[in-house]
Enzyme design. Sequence first.
Site, PDB file in Angstrom:
ATOM      1  CB  SER A  66      -0.913   0.005   1.227  1.00 60.41           C
ATOM      2  OG  SER A  66      -1.691  -1.162   1.261  1.00 60.41           O
TER       3      SER A  66
HETATM    4  N1  SAH Z   1      -1.251  -5.079   3.742  1.00 56.71           N
HETATM    5  C1  SAH Z   1      -0.601  -5.364   2.469  1.00 56.71           C
HETATM    6  C2  SAH Z   1      -1.400  -4.911   1.279  1.00 56.71           C
HETATM    7  C3  SAH Z   1      -2.426  -5.917   0.941  1.00 56.71           C
HETATM    8  S1  SAH Z   1      -3.152  -5.893  -0.658  1.00 56.71           S
HETATM    9  C4  SAH Z   1       0.796  -4.784   2.432  1.00 56.71           C
HETATM   10  O1  SAH Z   1       1.164  -4.061   3.350  1.00 56.71           O
HETATM   11  O2  SAH Z   1       1.529  -5.085   1.515  1.00 56.71           O
HETATM   12  C5  SAH Z   1      -4.574  -6.881  -0.251  1.00 56.71           C
HETATM   13  C6  SAH Z   1      -4.281  -8.308   0.094  1.00 56.71           C
HETATM   14  O3  SAH Z   1      -5.487  -8.920   0.522  1.00 56.71           O
HETATM   15  C7  SAH Z   1      -3.765  -9.129  -1.076  1.00 56.71           C
HETATM   16  O4  SAH Z   1      -2.561  -9.735  -0.725  1.00 56.71           O
HETATM   17  C8  SAH Z   1      -4.858 -10.169  -1.306  1.00 56.71           C
HETATM   18  O5  SAH Z   1      -4.379 -11.413  -1.757  1.00 56.71           O
HETATM   19  C9  SAH Z   1      -5.460 -10.268   0.086  1.00 56.71           C
HETATM   20  N2  SAH Z   1      -6.813 -10.814   0.152  1.00 56.71           N
HETATM   21  C10 SAH Z   1      -7.826 -10.676  -0.764  1.00 56.71           C
HETATM   22  N3  SAH Z   1      -8.923 -11.313  -0.344  1.00 56.71           N
HETATM   23  C11 SAH Z   1      -8.625 -11.873   0.850  1.00 56.71           C
HETATM   24  C12 SAH Z   1      -9.355 -12.665   1.778  1.00 56.71           C
HETATM   25  N4  SAH Z   1     -10.636 -13.015   1.564  1.00 56.71           N
HETATM   26  N5  SAH Z   1      -8.730 -13.072   2.899  1.00 56.71           N
HETATM   27  C13 SAH Z   1      -7.429 -12.726   3.149  1.00 56.71           C
HETATM   28  N6  SAH Z   1      -6.691 -11.985   2.307  1.00 56.71           N
HETATM   29  C14 SAH Z   1      -7.280 -11.555   1.172  1.00 56.71           C
END
Ligand code: SAH
Length: 278
Positions: A66
């Site tokens: 992010s």
């Molecule tokens: N916090 C992260 C950014 C995450 S992007 C960082 O600091 O890099 C969003 C993430 O949510 C992705 O990795 C995606 O695979 C995950 N995601 C999507 N749906 C999800 C679900 N149902 N349960 C857990 N993770 C999920």
Amino acid sequence: MEDARLRESLVAELQRTGALREAAVAHAFGAVPRHRFVPEVSEEEAYADRAISIKGTGSETVASISQPSMLARMIELAGIRPGDRVLEIGTGSGYNAALLAELAGPHGLVVTIEVEPDLVQRARAALDACGYDAVRVVLGDGHGGFAQEAPYDRIVVSARANDIPVAWWQQLKDGGRIVVPLDIGVGGEYAAGFARAGNELRSIGIVQCLFVALRGERGAAPAENIFLRAQHVRYGTQAQPVKSIVAVPTPDALSTLLELADVVVAQPETTFAVTLVR
Ligand code: SAH
């Protein structure tokens, strides 16, 4: 430039723009080596105030690390204190989990859930390499939270949600906070911070954000939101800014709550009563 200097200038930039105000949060951003969580780009790029895609299929982004300014605002809304038990939904690179671990400190706990097995491995490796081996990285669908370590003082959702699943309600302490990027058809893309008071979540602030949607069975967007009430609101391109939101479990939604709000959005698990900026 040395990576410590790159972090310092990122922190200074976030402070200058007002995204970052608290000393503890500045310390966390100064401590976590962001470049170790995105080895695919140069150190200079890793410390720019930008999101960077870390996994995609074709034109669709599955995961991004992010944007720092957005994370700073969300983390300050979450108000993480030393000793807090924190649940993150959507681990991605693991960078945000490391920031949360800096804030929760050695007596706190960070659990982060990710649905993609390769990202779980990647985050685990990066966290271990940077000394955050106490962070628990769990493979699973975040819609169910993580009951084994519940209840939590703070829940931070790192992907877009259109509802607040029952599991998150059950796993959040009374008085606890949840910060969640909400897509309920009102006000564009924003993350709402809520404080829990019994069976009510009252928003304590709202920040603009941009996230990938939660995936999984429960993440699929409903065909359309159910608007129980919408006054003076235009949908579509002209989203109106949101001032505050009260959320209650849908079975508890009372008519008084519905009368106070400009817009009421009923999702299967949570009903949102939204007041707009006038
Ligand atoms: N916090 C992260 C950014 C995450 S992007 C960082 O600091 O890099 C969003 C993430 O949510 C992705 O990795 C995606 O695979 C995950 N995601 C999507 N749906 C999800 C679900 N149902 N349960 C857990 N993770 C999920």
